[in-house]
Design a protein around this motif. Structure first.
Motif, PDB file in Angstrom:
ATOM      1  N   PHE A  71       0.851  -1.189   0.000  1.00  0.00           N
ATOM      2  CA  PHE A  71       0.000   0.000   0.000  1.00  0.00           C
ATOM      3  C   PHE A  71       0.891   1.245   0.000  1.00  0.00           C
ATOM      4  CE2 PHE A  71      -2.292  -3.352   2.348  1.00  0.00           C
ATOM      5  CZ  PHE A  71      -3.405  -3.484   1.534  1.00  0.00           C
ATOM      6  N   PRO A  72       1.498   1.575  -1.143  1.00  0.00           N
ATOM      7  CA  PRO A  72       2.456   2.682  -1.199  1.00  0.00           C
ATOM      8  C   PRO A  72       1.761   4.041  -1.135  1.00  0.00           C
ATOM      9  CG  PRO A  72       2.061   1.822  -3.387  1.00  0.00           C
ATOM     10  CD  PRO A  72       1.311   0.923  -2.446  1.00  0.00           C
ATOM     11  N   GLU A  73       2.559   5.077  -1.011  1.00  0.00           N
ATOM     12  CA  GLU A  73       2.025   6.438  -0.982  1.00  0.00           C
ATOM     13  C   GLU A  73       1.175   6.680  -2.227  1.00  0.00           C
ATOM     14  OE1 GLU A  73       3.597  11.049  -0.590  1.00  0.00           O
ATOM     15  OE2 GLU A  73       4.987   9.389  -0.267  1.00  0.00           O
ATOM     16  N   GLY A  74       0.007   7.250  -2.020  1.00  0.00           N
ATOM     17  CA  GLY A  74      -0.956   7.441  -3.098  1.00  0.00           C
ATOM     18  C   GLY A  74      -2.115   6.468  -3.009  1.00  0.00           C
ATOM     19  N   HIS A  75      -1.909   5.322  -2.346  1.00  0.00           N
ATOM     20  CA  HIS A  75      -2.994   4.369  -2.125  1.00  0.00           C
ATOM     21  C   HIS A  75      -3.865   4.879  -0.975  1.00  0.00           C
ATOM     22  CE1 HIS A  75      -5.117   0.653  -1.164  1.00  0.00           C
ATOM     23  NE2 HIS A  75      -4.683   0.141  -2.308  1.00  0.00           N
ATOM     24  N   SER A  76      -5.169   4.612  -1.032  1.00  0.00           N
ATOM     25  CA  SER A  76      -6.092   5.118  -0.007  1.00  0.00           C
ATOM     26  C   SER A  76      -5.798   4.566   1.379  1.00  0.00           C
ATOM     27  CB  SER A  76      -7.536   4.789  -0.398  1.00  0.00           C
ATOM     28  OG  SER A  76      -7.713   3.389  -0.577  1.00  0.00           O
ATOM     29  N   CYS A  77      -5.071   3.443   1.454  1.00  0.00           N
ATOM     30  CA  CYS A  77      -4.750   2.850   2.755  1.00  0.00           C
ATOM     31  C   CYS A  77      -3.424   3.345   3.327  1.00  0.00           C
ATOM     32  CB  CYS A  77      -4.702   1.322   2.645  1.00  0.00           C
ATOM     33  SG  CYS A  77      -6.296   0.544   2.332  1.00  0.00           S
ATOM     34  N   HIS A  78      -2.624   4.014   2.520  1.00  0.00           N
ATOM     35  CA  HIS A  78      -1.267   4.358   2.964  1.00  0.00           C
ATOM     36  C   HIS A  78      -1.259   5.309   4.155  1.00  0.00           C
ATOM     37  CE1 HIS A  78       3.073   4.918   2.563  1.00  0.00           C
ATOM     38  NE2 HIS A  78       2.865   6.211   2.775  1.00  0.00           N
ATOM     39  N   LEU A  79      -1.954   6.425   4.044  1.00  0.00           N
ATOM     40  CA  LEU A  79      -1.934   7.407   5.135  1.00  0.00           C
ATOM     41  C   LEU A  79      -2.547   6.860   6.421  1.00  0.00           C
ATOM     42  CD1 LEU A  79      -1.127  10.188   6.049  1.00  0.00           C
ATOM     43  CD2 LEU A  79      -3.282  11.079   5.131  1.00  0.00           C
ATOM     44  N   PRO A  80      -3.717   6.168   6.375  1.00  0.00           N
ATOM     45  CA  PRO A  80      -4.240   5.578   7.617  1.00  0.00           C
ATOM     46  C   PRO A  80      -3.257   4.609   8.270  1.00  0.00           C
ATOM     47  CG  PRO A  80      -5.937   5.574   5.934  1.00  0.00           C
ATOM     48  CD  PRO A  80      -4.669   6.002   5.262  1.00  0.00           C
ATOM     49  N   LEU A  81      -2.575   3.800   7.463  1.00  0.00           N
ATOM     50  CA  LEU A  81      -1.597   2.869   8.009  1.00  0.00           C
ATOM     51  C   LEU A  81      -0.448   3.612   8.685  1.00  0.00           C
ATOM     52  CD1 LEU A  81      -1.415   0.224   5.137  1.00  0.00           C
ATOM     53  CD2 LEU A  81      -2.038  -0.253   7.513  1.00  0.00           C
ATOM     54  N   MET A  82       0.038   4.666   8.039  1.00  0.00           N
ATOM     55  CA  MET A  82       1.142   5.439   8.609  1.00  0.00           C
ATOM     56  C   MET A  82       0.724   6.126   9.907  1.00  0.00           C
ATOM     57  SD  MET A  82       3.887   5.087   6.729  1.00  0.00           S
ATOM     58  CE  MET A  82       4.925   6.550   6.864  1.00  0.00           C
ATOM     59  N   LEU A  83      -0.473   6.676   9.939  1.00  0.00           N
ATOM     60  CA  LEU A  83      -0.963   7.331  11.157  1.00  0.00           C
ATOM     61  C   LEU A  83      -1.056   6.332  12.310  1.00  0.00           C
ATOM     62  CD1 LEU A  83      -3.748   9.525   9.533  1.00  0.00           C
ATOM     63  CD2 LEU A  83      -1.785  10.413  10.827  1.00  0.00           C
TER      64      LEU A  83
END
Length: 260
Positions: free
Chosen positions: A131-143
């Motif tokens: 789920f790399p940057e740009g994927h809808s799941c990336h930011l939630p996972l990082m948070l």
């Protein structure tokens, strides 16, 4: 009155009036799964402290966690307390003398705890590669990964919660699924765990980049941008007061916890 009928009465006249919806749903699961099958056929007047203590002990001996035993004991205590002080069905609360098993007590059946394992660096990297940057799941996972947030807290974050100057993020709400209304809604964090946490430079840089990206998207989509709002009941939708959620798609639509 049977205890099964009384528990339904208590849920309707006390719990749904005074408690949070999510708390009621948790109570209903325990009542439906444990209390009504085991105790529901007895009359409410027939319970003694000894019988209820034996039930709590047997529940513990069956391998349920101390937390689960405590929740069931709390439901029984609250239900019988209401039967005495408000409903007038009883004159004495049989749960008053009932105690939790001692902390040194060992259940006959091993506690049914889920084994928790921390992700290794390699496992985490594999997830981010998927789920790399740009994927809808990336930011939630990082948070969630960088801040240790619960699922609902992650998807309840708004830009107003981010302090770029001090590198902190405030946890002021979570989102929960309302089964009756079929919608997501804001509620207070679990256990009222309002807090402010520090964010590392990697996450703050990602958030700054995401914020600028969303500002450009708003200018590009103009009236086609899907502004997320909350109504008076704190339900998330397209009507009500605009909110600036962090987890949105390029067109402004909400990225919710069941994202696929």
């Amino acid at each position: 009155m049977s205890f099964a009928d009384y528990l339904d009465y208590w849920m309707e006249h006390y719990c749904r009036v005074n408690l949070k919806r999510t708390t009621c749903e948790g109570y209903e699961r325990h009542i439906r799964t444990h209390l009504q099958p085991a105790l529901g056929h007895y009359q409410i007047q027939s319970f003694s402290p000894l019988a209820l203590q034996n039930y709590i002990n047997s529940f513990f001996q069956a391998g349920y966690s101390r937390n689960s035993v405590s929740v069931v004991k709390g439901i029984l205590s609250g239900a019988f307390r209401y039967a005495v002080s408000y409903a007038g069905f009883l004159t004495v609360n049989p749960m008053t003398a009932v105690k939790m098993p001692h902390r040194r007590a060992q259940a006959r059946v091993p506690t049914r705890k889920k084994k928790r394992e921390a992700l290794t660096i390699d496992q985490w990297q594999a997830i981010i590669n998927r789920f790399p940057e740009g994927h809808s799941c990336h930011l939630p996972l990082m948070l969630a990964y960088h801040l240790g947030l619960r699922l609902g807290e992650t998807f309840g974050l708004c830009w107003e919660d981010v302090d770029f100057a001090n590198g902190t993020i405030s946890i002021n709400r979570q989102v929960q699924w309302n089964r009756d209304e079929k919608c997501w809604e804001f509620t207070d964090p679990k256990y009222d765990s309002f807090r402010t946490v520090s964010a590392d430079p990697t996450l703050m840089a990602l958030l700054e980049k995401e914020k600028k990206k969303q500002e450009r998207a708003k200018a590009y989509f103009e009236e086609r941008y899907q502004q997320v709002c909350v109504n008076e009941r704190q339900q998330i939708g397209r009507e009500g007061t605009p909110v600036q959620l962090i987890n949105v798609r390029e067109n402004g639509s909400y990225i919710q916890p069941r994202v696929t």
